[in-house]
Scaffold this motif. Structure first.
Motif, PDB file in Angstrom:
ATOM      1  N   GLY A 176       5.250  -5.023  -2.022  1.00 36.64           N
ATOM      2  CA  GLY A 176       5.092  -3.584  -1.815  1.00 36.64           C
ATOM      3  C   GLY A 176       3.993  -2.993  -2.685  1.00 36.64           C
ATOM      4  N   GLU A 177       3.941  -3.425  -3.951  1.00 34.48           N
ATOM      5  CA  GLU A 177       2.904  -2.949  -4.862  1.00 34.48           C
ATOM      6  C   GLU A 177       1.520  -3.407  -4.386  1.00 34.48           C
ATOM      7  N   GLU A 178       1.466  -4.630  -3.889  1.00 34.56           N
ATOM      8  CA  GLU A 178       0.193  -5.170  -3.427  1.00 34.56           C
ATOM      9  C   GLU A 178      -0.318  -4.416  -2.189  1.00 34.56           C
ATOM     10  N   ILE A 179       0.589  -4.017  -1.306  1.00 33.12           N
ATOM     11  CA  ILE A 179       0.186  -3.229  -0.123  1.00 33.12           C
ATOM     12  C   ILE A 179      -0.461  -1.920  -0.575  1.00 33.12           C
ATOM     13  N   ILE A 180       0.162  -1.252  -1.522  1.00 36.57           N
ATOM     14  CA  ILE A 180      -0.384   0.016  -2.021  1.00 36.57           C
ATOM     15  C   ILE A 180      -1.711  -0.212  -2.731  1.00 36.57           C
ATOM     16  N   MET A 181      -1.797  -1.291  -3.530  1.00 41.18           N
ATOM     17  CA  MET A 181      -3.060  -1.573  -4.226  1.00 41.18           C
ATOM     18  C   MET A 181      -4.166  -1.900  -3.232  1.00 41.18           C
ATOM     19  N   ASN A 182      -3.851  -2.597  -2.158  1.00 47.35           N
ATOM     20  CA  ASN A 182      -4.877  -2.884  -1.137  1.00 47.35           C
ATOM     21  C   ASN A 182      -5.412  -1.585  -0.529  1.00 47.35           C
ATOM     22  N   ILE A 183      -4.538  -0.628  -0.318  1.00 47.16           N
ATOM     23  CA  ILE A 183      -4.966   0.676   0.189  1.00 47.16           C
ATOM     24  C   ILE A 183      -5.895   1.346  -0.836  1.00 47.16           C
ATOM     25  N   LEU A 184      -5.466   1.329  -2.090  1.00 50.24           N
ATOM     26  CA  LEU A 184      -6.257   1.990  -3.125  1.00 50.24           C
ATOM     27  C   LEU A 184      -7.556   1.244  -3.440  1.00 50.24           C
ATOM     28  N   TRP A 185      -7.562  -0.077  -3.336  1.00 51.05           N
ATOM     29  CA  TRP A 185      -8.808  -0.822  -3.533  1.00 51.05           C
ATOM     30  C   TRP A 185      -9.824  -0.441  -2.452  1.00 51.05           C
ATOM     31  N   ARG A 186      -9.346  -0.168  -1.247  1.00 46.08           N
ATOM     32  CA  ARG A 186     -10.256   0.271  -0.182  1.00 46.08           C
ATOM     33  C   ARG A 186     -10.775   1.683  -0.446  1.00 46.08           C
ATOM     34  N   ILE A 226       0.157   7.437   2.027  1.00 45.62           N
ATOM     35  CA  ILE A 226       1.181   7.386   3.087  1.00 45.62           C
ATOM     36  C   ILE A 226       0.520   7.234   4.455  1.00 45.62           C
ATOM     37  N   GLU A 227      -0.576   7.968   4.698  1.00 43.72           N
ATOM     38  CA  GLU A 227      -1.292   7.863   5.977  1.00 43.72           C
ATOM     39  C   GLU A 227      -1.816   6.449   6.212  1.00 43.72           C
ATOM     40  N   GLN A 228      -2.326   5.818   5.167  1.00 41.21           N
ATOM     41  CA  GLN A 228      -2.923   4.489   5.282  1.00 41.21           C
ATOM     42  C   GLN A 228      -1.892   3.365   5.285  1.00 41.21           C
ATOM     43  N   TYR A 229      -0.675   3.643   4.840  1.00 40.90           N
ATOM     44  CA  TYR A 229       0.365   2.610   4.736  1.00 40.90           C
ATOM     45  C   TYR A 229       0.708   2.092   6.134  1.00 40.90           C
ATOM     46  N   PRO A 230       0.786   0.758   6.293  1.00 42.96           N
ATOM     47  CA  PRO A 230       1.096   0.204   7.622  1.00 42.96           C
ATOM     48  C   PRO A 230       2.539   0.490   8.051  1.00 42.96           C
ATOM     49  N   GLU A 231       2.755   0.443   9.350  1.00 43.96           N
ATOM     50  CA  GLU A 231       4.113   0.635   9.909  1.00 43.96           C
ATOM     51  C   GLU A 231       4.955  -0.597   9.632  1.00 43.96           C
ATOM     52  N   PRO A 232       6.208  -0.499   9.437  1.00 46.06           N
ATOM     53  CA  PRO A 232       7.020   0.703   9.278  1.00 46.06           C
ATOM     54  C   PRO A 232       6.795   1.316   7.891  1.00 46.06           C
ATOM     55  N   LYS A 233       6.528   2.595   7.889  1.00 53.11           N
ATOM     56  CA  LYS A 233       6.254   3.292   6.630  1.00 53.11           C
ATOM     57  C   LYS A 233       7.565   3.506   5.871  1.00 53.11           C
ATOM     58  N   PRO A 234       7.558   3.205   4.570  1.00 48.92           N
ATOM     59  CA  PRO A 234       8.764   3.479   3.783  1.00 48.92           C
ATOM     60  C   PRO A 234       8.877   4.976   3.480  1.00 48.92           C
ATOM     61  N   HIS A 235      10.000   5.371   2.942  1.00 44.66           N
ATOM     62  CA  HIS A 235      10.224   6.760   2.552  1.00 44.66           C
ATOM     63  C   HIS A 235       9.212   7.129   1.461  1.00 44.66           C
ATOM     64  N   PRO A 236       8.721   8.360   1.445  1.00 38.68           N
ATOM     65  CA  PRO A 236       7.767   8.774   0.404  1.00 38.68           C
ATOM     66  C   PRO A 236       8.259   8.535  -1.030  1.00 38.68           C
ATOM     67  N   ASN A 237       9.591   8.640  -1.243  1.00 42.04           N
ATOM     68  CA  ASN A 237      10.129   8.365  -2.587  1.00 42.04           C
ATOM     69  C   ASN A 237       9.884   6.904  -2.990  1.00 42.04           C
ATOM     70  N   THR A 238       9.936   6.000  -2.034  1.00 43.45           N
ATOM     71  CA  THR A 238       9.683   4.582  -2.300  1.00 43.45           C
ATOM     72  C   THR A 238       8.229   4.387  -2.723  1.00 43.45           C
TER      73      THR A 238
END
Length: 158
Positions: free
Chosen positions: A9-19, A29-41
């Motif tokens: 999960g952390e790596e998915i977010i870092m891949n978004i931020l590295w881009r 949240i917009e860039q996160y792939p489906e299925p998107k987790p809850h914003p709190n996650t």
């Protein structure tokens, strides 16, 4: 800067931020792939990434902007070192041999190093290896006797 291992999960977010290099929570949240987790996650992952020092934050009013602190190439290097250590006894040549055996690396892709590792006996005969040996060999000492003799001849001729 100490790099540590990331969860999936952390790596998915870092891949978004590295881009993106930096982003707000809504952009992540917009860039996160489906299925998107809850914003709190996602918020929890971001908090953990800040604690692990992968991200820095800048507060703008009530929201945070997240900025990359550890570049992708540094994390990739960290993972490669772990991979080599755990699966190849820190031997890059063993990794290259496996890649070649599995047809994932062609000699042409990595000519000099692959040829040396995969065919060490061939290297001795290679013109390229002779050239490499010539340019990496210690410098030869100049012959002083010849120079001294030439100087003496010049003095005699004058």
């Amino acid at each position: 800067m100490k790099i540590s291992h990331l969860t999936t999960g952390e790596e998915i977010i870092m891949n978004i931020l590295w881009r993106l290099d930096s982003a707000y929570m809504r952009e992540i949240i917009e860039q996160y792939p489906e299925p998107k987790p809850h914003p709190n996650t996602i918020s929890t992952f971001l908090k953990i990434l800040v604690e692990k020092e992968f991200l820095t934050t800048r507060k703008e009013g009530r929201i945070f902007q997240y900025n990359v602190a550890i570049p992708f190439k540094d994390y990739r290097k960290y993972l490669l070192n772990i991979f080599l250590e755990e699966y190849f006894n820190n031997s890059s040549s063993e990794l290259i041999k496996l890649l070649h055996e599995e047809n994932l690396l062609k000699d042409a892709d990595f000519e000099i190093k692959a040829a040396t590792i995969l065919n060490p006996e061939k290297e001795k005969d290679s013109e390229l290896s002779e050239f490499l040996n010539d340019i990496t060999a210690p410098k030869k000492k100049k012959k002083k006797k010849e120079k001294d003799g030439k100087k003496k001849n010049k003095k005699k001729n004058k």
